[in-house]
Motif scaffolding. Structure first.
Motif, PDB file in Angstrom:
ATOM      1  N   GLU A 127       0.733  -1.241   0.000  1.00  0.00           N
ATOM      2  CA  GLU A 127      -0.208   0.210  -0.122  1.00  0.00           C
ATOM      3  C   GLU A 127       0.823   1.192   0.037  1.00  0.00           C
ATOM      4  OE1 GLU A 127      -0.982   0.838   4.923  1.00  0.00           O
ATOM      5  OE2 GLU A 127      -2.550  -0.047   3.460  1.00  0.00           O
ATOM      6  N   ASN A 128       0.230   2.250  -0.555  1.00  0.00           N
ATOM      7  CA  ASN A 128       1.201   3.613  -0.687  1.00  0.00           C
ATOM      8  C   ASN A 128       0.977   4.453   0.671  1.00  0.00           C
ATOM      9  OD1 ASN A 128       1.905   3.269  -3.346  1.00  0.00           O
ATOM     10  ND2 ASN A 128       0.167   3.925  -4.110  1.00  0.00           N
ATOM     11  N   THR A 163       5.028  -5.920   7.458  1.00  0.00           N
ATOM     12  CA  THR A 163       5.239  -4.704   8.490  1.00  0.00           C
ATOM     13  C   THR A 163       4.019  -4.039   8.970  1.00  0.00           C
ATOM     14  OG1 THR A 163       7.192  -4.259   6.969  1.00  0.00           O
ATOM     15  CG2 THR A 163       6.749  -2.510   8.672  1.00  0.00           C
ATOM     16  N   THR A 164       3.613  -4.449  10.035  1.00  0.00           N
ATOM     17  CA  THR A 164       2.215  -3.917  10.679  1.00  0.00           C
ATOM     18  C   THR A 164       2.360  -2.713  11.413  1.00  0.00           C
ATOM     19  OG1 THR A 164       2.487  -5.326  12.161  1.00  0.00           O
ATOM     20  CG2 THR A 164       1.243  -6.391  10.560  1.00  0.00           C
ATOM     21  N   GLU A 165       3.652  -2.465  12.020  1.00  0.00           N
ATOM     22  CA  GLU A 165       3.799  -1.170  12.607  1.00  0.00           C
ATOM     23  C   GLU A 165       3.887  -0.105  11.875  1.00  0.00           C
ATOM     24  OE1 GLU A 165       7.503  -3.147  12.456  1.00  0.00           O
ATOM     25  OE2 GLU A 165       5.740  -4.066  13.361  1.00  0.00           O
ATOM     26  N   ARG A 166       3.973   1.183  12.233  1.00  0.00           N
ATOM     27  CA  ARG A 166       4.203   2.300  11.624  1.00  0.00           C
ATOM     28  C   ARG A 166       5.584   2.527  11.315  1.00  0.00           C
ATOM     29  NH1 ARG A 166       1.146   7.429  13.660  1.00  0.00           N
ATOM     30  NH2 ARG A 166      -0.930   7.124  13.148  1.00  0.00           N
ATOM     31  N   LEU A 167       5.832   2.763  10.023  1.00  0.00           N
ATOM     32  CA  LEU A 167       7.262   3.069   9.412  1.00  0.00           C
ATOM     33  C   LEU A 167       7.856   4.366   9.997  1.00  0.00           C
ATOM     34  CD1 LEU A 167       8.779   1.565   7.305  1.00  0.00           C
ATOM     35  CD2 LEU A 167       8.161   2.958   5.617  1.00  0.00           C
ATOM     36  N   LYS A 168       9.105   4.028  10.531  1.00  0.00           N
ATOM     37  CA  LYS A 168       9.610   5.602  10.687  1.00  0.00           C
ATOM     38  C   LYS A 168      11.194   5.396  10.014  1.00  0.00           C
ATOM     39  CE  LYS A 168       7.871   5.194  15.383  1.00  0.00           C
ATOM     40  NZ  LYS A 168       8.380   4.997  16.825  1.00  0.00           N
ATOM     41  N   LEU A 169      11.436   6.538   9.436  1.00  0.00           N
ATOM     42  CA  LEU A 169      12.881   6.613   8.526  1.00  0.00           C
ATOM     43  C   LEU A 169      13.315   7.905   8.693  1.00  0.00           C
ATOM     44  CD1 LEU A 169      11.499   5.407   5.114  1.00  0.00           C
ATOM     45  CD2 LEU A 169      12.914   3.945   6.936  1.00  0.00           C
ATOM     46  N   ARG A 170      14.621   7.947   8.743  1.00  0.00           N
ATOM     47  CA  ARG A 170      15.591   9.280   8.870  1.00  0.00           C
ATOM     48  C   ARG A 170      15.525   9.851   7.469  1.00  0.00           C
ATOM     49  NH1 ARG A 170      17.011  11.805  13.312  1.00  0.00           N
ATOM     50  NH2 ARG A 170      19.100  12.292  12.240  1.00  0.00           N
ATOM     51  N   ARG A 171      15.001  10.920   7.256  1.00  0.00           N
ATOM     52  CA  ARG A 171      15.049  11.818   6.007  1.00  0.00           C
ATOM     53  C   ARG A 171      15.217  12.975   5.992  1.00  0.00           C
ATOM     54  NH1 ARG A 171      15.727   7.540   3.295  1.00  0.00           N
ATOM     55  NH2 ARG A 171      13.861   5.936   2.494  1.00  0.00           N
ATOM     56  N   HIS A 172      15.842  13.857   5.023  1.00  0.00           N
ATOM     57  CA  HIS A 172      16.074  15.166   4.949  1.00  0.00           C
ATOM     58  C   HIS A 172      14.826  15.926   4.557  1.00  0.00           C
ATOM     59  CE1 HIS A 172      18.126  18.876   4.179  1.00  0.00           C
ATOM     60  NE2 HIS A 172      17.366  19.089   3.031  1.00  0.00           N
ATOM     61  N   CYS A 173      14.514  16.854   5.589  1.00  0.00           N
ATOM     62  CA  CYS A 173      13.305  17.634   5.381  1.00  0.00           C
ATOM     63  C   CYS A 173      13.762  19.007   4.654  1.00  0.00           C
ATOM     64  CB  CYS A 173      12.590  18.036   6.551  1.00  0.00           C
ATOM     65  SG  CYS A 173      11.187  18.937   6.521  1.00  0.00           S
ATOM     66  N   PRO A 174      13.003  19.173   3.594  1.00  0.00           N
ATOM     67  CA  PRO A 174      13.527  20.550   2.959  1.00  0.00           C
ATOM     68  C   PRO A 174      13.109  21.783   3.755  1.00  0.00           C
ATOM     69  CG  PRO A 174      12.124  19.584   1.673  1.00  0.00           C
ATOM     70  CD  PRO A 174      12.310  18.654   2.777  1.00  0.00           C
ATOM     71  N   HIS A 230      11.010  10.957  10.038  1.00  0.00           N
ATOM     72  CA  HIS A 230       9.850  11.002   9.122  1.00  0.00           C
ATOM     73  C   HIS A 230       8.913   9.565   9.739  1.00  0.00           C
ATOM     74  CE1 HIS A 230      11.627  14.051   7.034  1.00  0.00           C
ATOM     75  NE2 HIS A 230      10.729  14.506   6.544  1.00  0.00           N
ATOM     76  N   VAL A 231       7.749   9.785  10.167  1.00  0.00           N
ATOM     77  CA  VAL A 231       6.858   8.666  10.245  1.00  0.00           C
ATOM     78  C   VAL A 231       5.564   8.672   9.391  1.00  0.00           C
ATOM     79  CG1 VAL A 231       7.329   8.882  12.823  1.00  0.00           C
ATOM     80  CG2 VAL A 231       5.438  10.343  11.912  1.00  0.00           C
ATOM     81  N   GLU A 232       4.942   7.514   9.400  1.00  0.00           N
ATOM     82  CA  GLU A 232       3.978   6.971   8.468  1.00  0.00           C
ATOM     83  C   GLU A 232       2.561   7.939   9.101  1.00  0.00           C
ATOM     84  OE1 GLU A 232       1.108   3.253   7.301  1.00  0.00           O
ATOM     85  OE2 GLU A 232       3.286   2.865   8.219  1.00  0.00           O
ATOM     86  N   LYS A 233       2.023   8.761   7.951  1.00  0.00           N
ATOM     87  CA  LYS A 233       0.799   9.380   8.399  1.00  0.00           C
ATOM     88  C   LYS A 233      -0.210   8.460   8.481  1.00  0.00           C
ATOM     89  CE  LYS A 233      -2.089  12.625   6.095  1.00  0.00           C
ATOM     90  NZ  LYS A 233      -2.234  13.675   4.774  1.00  0.00           N
ATOM     91  N   LYS A 234      -1.210   8.735   9.244  1.00  0.00           N
ATOM     92  CA  LYS A 234      -2.430   7.791   9.575  1.00  0.00           C
ATOM     93  C   LYS A 234      -3.321   7.757   8.330  1.00  0.00           C
ATOM     94  CE  LYS A 234      -3.237   8.671  14.430  1.00  0.00           C
ATOM     95  NZ  LYS A 234      -4.092   9.177  15.766  1.00  0.00           N
TER      96      LYS A 234
END
Length: 55
Positions: free
Chosen positions: A9-10, A32-43, A51-55
């Motif tokens: 899913e997107n 991957t049932t839990e929320r995705l958390k990644l370190r990304r560059h925020c412009p 950055h965390v997965e939006k609801k």
């Protein structure tokens, strides 16, 4: 051929500091049932934040 009822899913990733939606990606919701958390560059913040997965 792809299977019916694909498990991918997107999702949208949101900056944890400024709450702006910066990235769109996909994940396998069966593995991957839990929320995705990644370190990304925020412009907007101009720094690397979590950055965390939006609801």
């Amino acid at each position: 051929m792809a299977k019916k009822g694909e498990a991918r899913e997107n999702i949208t990733l949101v900056c944890s500091d400024c709450k702006s939606e910066n990235y769109r990606t996909e994940k396998n919701k069966r593995n991957t049932t839990e929320r995705l958390k990644l370190r990304r560059h925020c412009p907007k913040c101009n720094k690397t934040t979590e950055h965390v997965e939006k609801k």
